[in-house]
Each structure stands twice: as C-alpha cells, then as structure tokens.
Scaffold this active site. Structure first.
Site: not given
Length: 590
Positions: A24, A26, A165, A170
């Site tokens: 994951d 960001e 997030h 995540d």
C-alpha cells in the site's frame, strides 16, 4: 509411493506455495506523473503466515498538500529526514523480489511504483499482480457490504487492523481481506495462482469442477471432441496443445457464453493426436461435417455451397445451382451465400448481354424490357441468331474457364462510362459485384486442377527442422508424416505413398473431398517454404485467369469498404459509397 507432480504446467502453482507481498502506498496526490510517494508499507505472506514487513516514509521532494496531511496524518515535518524515492524504491524491490504483488485497487499503487522505476532509472521487474478490489467485486455481494472499499471489506473479514490511510496499516488489513477472498474461491474449486489470477464469476463452480476432463489429455497437436453422457459429440476443436486448450474451457480464458452451456453438458473429451497442424485442420473439418455438433458454428454447412452455372442448352443462360453436374456447362464457385452468387450473376449481365429469361426459347416470343434497353440481343424473338448468340456466350465462357482479360476490359469500359455520367453509386455496385464474380471464378480455377491431380506430394520444413510431408490425392488429404531431422526424407515419402489413403477418381460432377478441405490444402501448398516433391497430373492456374483481375479489384474494394480476404463474403457492398460520392461532388463544386 508418493505421487510427485513433475511440473506446474498441469496443475499450476498452489496458492499455499506462493509468496505474496501486499503493498500500500500513500502519496501527495492521484497522478503518478505529477505527484510523489510519501509512504510505502508492505507485508510478505506465504501459506497464510506473515513472514516479513516493510515500512518507510519517503521524502517526496515537494510540499504535501494540506488535505493530504489531514487524510493520512503525514506532514512535511515527518518526511523531512526520510529517504528519497531513489533509496526507498530499491529497498522495496529487494523486499518484494520473487513475489506476487497484491494491492487493493492495484492500478493506483502499481502505477506509482512503475513511475518510481522510471524516475530512478530502475527496470520494472514485471511482477505478477493481484487486485483484491477486482476479486471482491465478484465474491462479496452488496447484501454483505454497501461498497467494496478496503474499510468495508476489512469489517466483513473481521480484520483486527482498521484501515486509516497509513500504508502499513492498510497493507495489514488487505492481507486479511486477501486471505478471506482466497478462502471463498477455494470453496469454488480455485486452488492455484493461475486460477486465482484468471478468476471470474462468469465461470461457474460446476464449470471449474470439470477440469478433470483434461487430466488425461496429451500435450500434443490434434483435435479434441467434447461428448455428452450418451457419447454424442457436442463440440469439435483443434489446437497445437490439446491438453492446454481443453483446460482453458474451465477458466476465464474462455469467454464465449455458449461454451459454458457446452461444458455443463460435457462428460468426456476424446483427443485425436495428429502429425501436423494441417492434418488437425482437416480432421476437425471432417469430424464437424460427420457429427454436426450443436455447439460448433464454423464449417457445419460445408456441403451447402452454391455455384453459378453457364447452362449447356441451345441458348445458354446463367443459373445458380447447388451441385456441379457433368452436363457440359461451365461452373464457377463455390459461393457461400445466395447473395454473393446473385451478385456474380448480375456482374456478368452488366458486361455480357446474355438472356435472363428462364423459359425455353422457340423464336416466337415477344421482346422483353431488357431487349428494348439493349441489354439482350433478343434471341427469343429471332432477332439474334444462334451463331451471334454463341459469340456472346463465348465471352462468358472465357471468363469462367480461364481468360478474364476480355471481361476486365469490358468492366473498365463500363466503369468509365458510369463515371462519365457521374453515376458513382452505380459504378460502385458494378465494381463490387464484379469482385464477387472474379472471386468465384478464381476459386474455381485454383481448386479444379488440384481436385483433378491424381497425386501430389509436397514438403515443408517443420518446427523441429524435420520435414512435414503431405500426400494429396484428388484434392483430398490422403496422408501426412514428419521426417526426423537429419534423416533421408525420401524414405518417408515412399512409405507415405505406399500407405496413404486410396482415393478413387470421383464420379463426373462429384468431388473426393469437401471443397473446404481442398481450400485448406491449397492454402498450405501456397504458403512459404512448400516444395513440390512429386506430381501425377497437372497443377496449373491460367495466367490471364480471374485471379489477376481479382488482385486488381481487391485493393480498391478493401480501401473503400474495409473488406479484405479472398474467401470473405461481404454481401452486396457499396453501402457507404453514396456518402463518398456526395463528398466528391462537393469537393468538385468547391
């Protein structure tokens, strides 16, 4: 003794043996070309167990927008001392090496990772990728969740980690979602990585459970027959690898809806191993013709073909017939539809004033409208003698039998005449109908010599550097063999000639093989690298035949209507010509 699977080609890679890296990211925004990564989180799992984790903040070398900081909790101060992507990305690749990448809405994460590869000058390893969002949309219904967001799925699969997030959190939640989805597809008969990657709800559990029908099939070229419980043939197909092709019917690779119904009825698959792909093509055609399987569409009407005949009566005319009979007339074809056969007839009438009436001529009939228009010499009224009419018939017979030069000259004159009158739509129709005529004539002129040759032996280099040797008799495949590399191919030629099928000379008007089979053989003979070894008979094609005129017309019609291919029936083309003609007139006026 314990059974050992030699390769993964048959069963695929067991999910328990696959290393997944659930990742994951960001970022500072949604565009990988303009935004940077701020955090990478990944969890490595195998056989349901976590075997490693990876997490790092990344300095994106640009300010993090305020709304992103509110969403993720990652601020400029947090990433100020973090590594740049030039350091973080290679570290992630080392962690993920040799694994299958998994992400929720994988398109987003993978696009950022690929952009990072470009930015750092690192080759993208070409990971296999699974998207839990795609799987969830097929396995988790709206009765269970209001949507397929990661947070909703994490609750359904009772993940102890709440997505917030942050990349590692995540990723941990996505691991639980992945395991929950794998458990569901396992109950549907999906147990390998290949099956999971191609999973679709369009493939029913019953369809997947019939994979065992392919277990005993060979990895060899040939034909396969799906059969129902009563032994009736449902479908016939051909492949260079029978086992692999049959296995595809039980996966998402097979997308034809009728095949799902076929597999549901299937109880067995019978293989017919063939020496060469050519033999497989011919056997498939013969089996479809013999069994008429309900799920085959192509080649089921191989015997339903039409011919255009120049009759042998006192005042010959054109007729569309279903069978070639030895009655002294000329034939061209076959045509695969009445529309194209009629187009060929209309093309002849455009340049040759043959009579179009069907009654018997006595010389006392009244003139028809065609005679008044100058489109017929009116032999029915006695205005045209038999000798004069015979010269008209000779023009048509020449076009049918092998000399299309005169017909081509008349066609060009007719097109020039229509163009001078600005009858562009009529010119298009004449040209396109004439193409159907010369296609039928060329087909007849190419096939007839092969069907009349008592024996033709040809060879072509095979994929293993040996020779594919083919024996054709009366237009029928009588036998084929592959000579090994380094061996004397003539030894195999003699053996083939001695053991090939005996094909008697057919009765007048009949053929020894389906026309489609002879066309398959002809295409093979005309393919690059084929050498004629022996020929008993004559295999020729007229220099001034319809083939030359066809090659002249094909490009023009293809450019106008985007229709290509020797055997394709396009119907009565010209449907878009009025628009082009109007456009041309507008250009001239301007």
């Amino acid at each position: 003794m314990q059974a050992i699977q030699a390769t993964f080609d048959d069963l695929g890679t067991r999910l328990a043996d696959v290393t997944f890296v659930v990742v994951d990211l960001e970022s500072t925004g949604g565009s990988p070309a303009q935004c940077g990564i701020t955090e990478i989180g990944a969890v490595k799992v195998r056989g349901g167990d976590v075997i490693g984790e990876f997490q790092t903040l990344v300095n994106p070398a640009e300010p993090i927008p305020a709304f992103i900081s509110v969403l993720t909790g990652i601020t400029d101060a947090m990433v100020a001392d973090s590594p740049r992507i030039e350091s973080a990305f290679p570290a992630f690749l080392e962690f993920a090496a040799g694994s299958v990448l998994v992400a929720h809405n994988a398109g987003f994460d993978i696009s950022f990772l690929k952009a990072a590869a470009v930015r750092t000058g690192t080759p993208w390893p070409g990971f296999d990728v699974l998207d839990t969002l795609t799987l969830a949309r097929q396995l988790v219904t709206r009765d269970e969740v209001p949507n397929h967001k990661l947070s909703s799925l994490a609750r359904v699969f009772a993940s102890p980690t709440t997505p917030d997030h942050r990349a590692l959190h995540d990723a941990r939640a996505t691991v639980d979602v992945l395991h929950g989805l794998i458990e569901r597809v396992g109950n549907l008969g999906v147990h390998t990585l290949e099956e999971l990657a191609s999973y679709t709800s369009r493939v029913s559990p019953a369809q997947r459970r019939k994979r065992f029908l392919a277990d005993a099939l060979p990895h060899a070229p040939g034909v396969y027959l799906f059969k129902d419980g009563d032994g009736r043939v449902l479908y016939v197909g051909t492949s260079r690898d029978i086992r692999s092709r049959v296995r595809s019917y039980f996966t998402a690779a097979e997308q034809r809806s009728r095949m799902a119904d076929m597999v549901r009825l299937a109880h067995a698959v019978t293989p017919v191993v063939c020496q060469t792909p050519l033999e497989a093509q011919v056997r498939e055609l013969r089996l479809i013709d013999e069994h008429q399987p309900r799920f085959n569409r192509r080649s089921k009407n191989a015997r339903r073909q039409l011919w255009v005949k120049l009759t042998s009566e006192r005042f010959p005319r054109l007729s569309i017939v279903r069978q070639v009979r030895d009655e002294g007339g000329h034939h061209i074809g076959p045509f695969r539809s009445r529309v194209t056969a009629q187009a060929a007839v209309d093309a002849v009438h455009e340049i040759v004033p043959l009579r179009q009436c069907t009654q018997r001529i006595t010389g006392t009939e009244s003139a028809c409208a065609l005679a008044e228009l100058g489109r017929c010499g009116s032999p029915c009224t006695g205005a045209q003698s038999r000798d004069d009419y015979a010269r008209v018939v000779a023009d048509c017979a020449a076009l049918f039998s092998g000399d299309a030069r005169g017909g081509g000259d008349k066609l060009r004159s007719r097109l020039a005449e229509l163009a001078a009158q600005e009858r562009f739509e009529d010119a298009a129709r004449v040209r396109d109908r004439f193409l159907h005529l010369v296609r039928g004539a060329a087909r007849s002129q190419r096939l007839t010599p092969l069907m009349q040759a008592r024996e033709l032996v040809a060879a072509r280099r095979g994929e293993s550097d040996g020779w594919e040797i083919v024996c054709i008799r009366q237009g029928r495949l009588a036998g084929t063999v592959v000579s090994p590399r380094g061996g004397d191919p003539m030894v195999h030629v003699r053996v083939l000639q001695a053991t090939a099928e005996v094909v008697p000379t057919p009765e007048p008007g009949a053929t020894a093989a389906l026309i489609e089979e002879t066309e398959i053989l002809l295409r093979w003979l005309e393919s690059p690298g084929v050498r004629i070894v022996e020929l008993d008979g004559s295999w020729t094609c007229p220099v001034g035949g319809a083939g030359a005129l066809r090659r002249e017309l094909e490009p023009a019609v293809a450019a106008a209507h985007e229709v290509v291919g020797f055997d394709r029936d396009a119907g009565d083309a010209g449907r878009d010509f009025p628009r082009r003609a109007a456009r041309d007139r507008h250009r001239r006026a301007g």
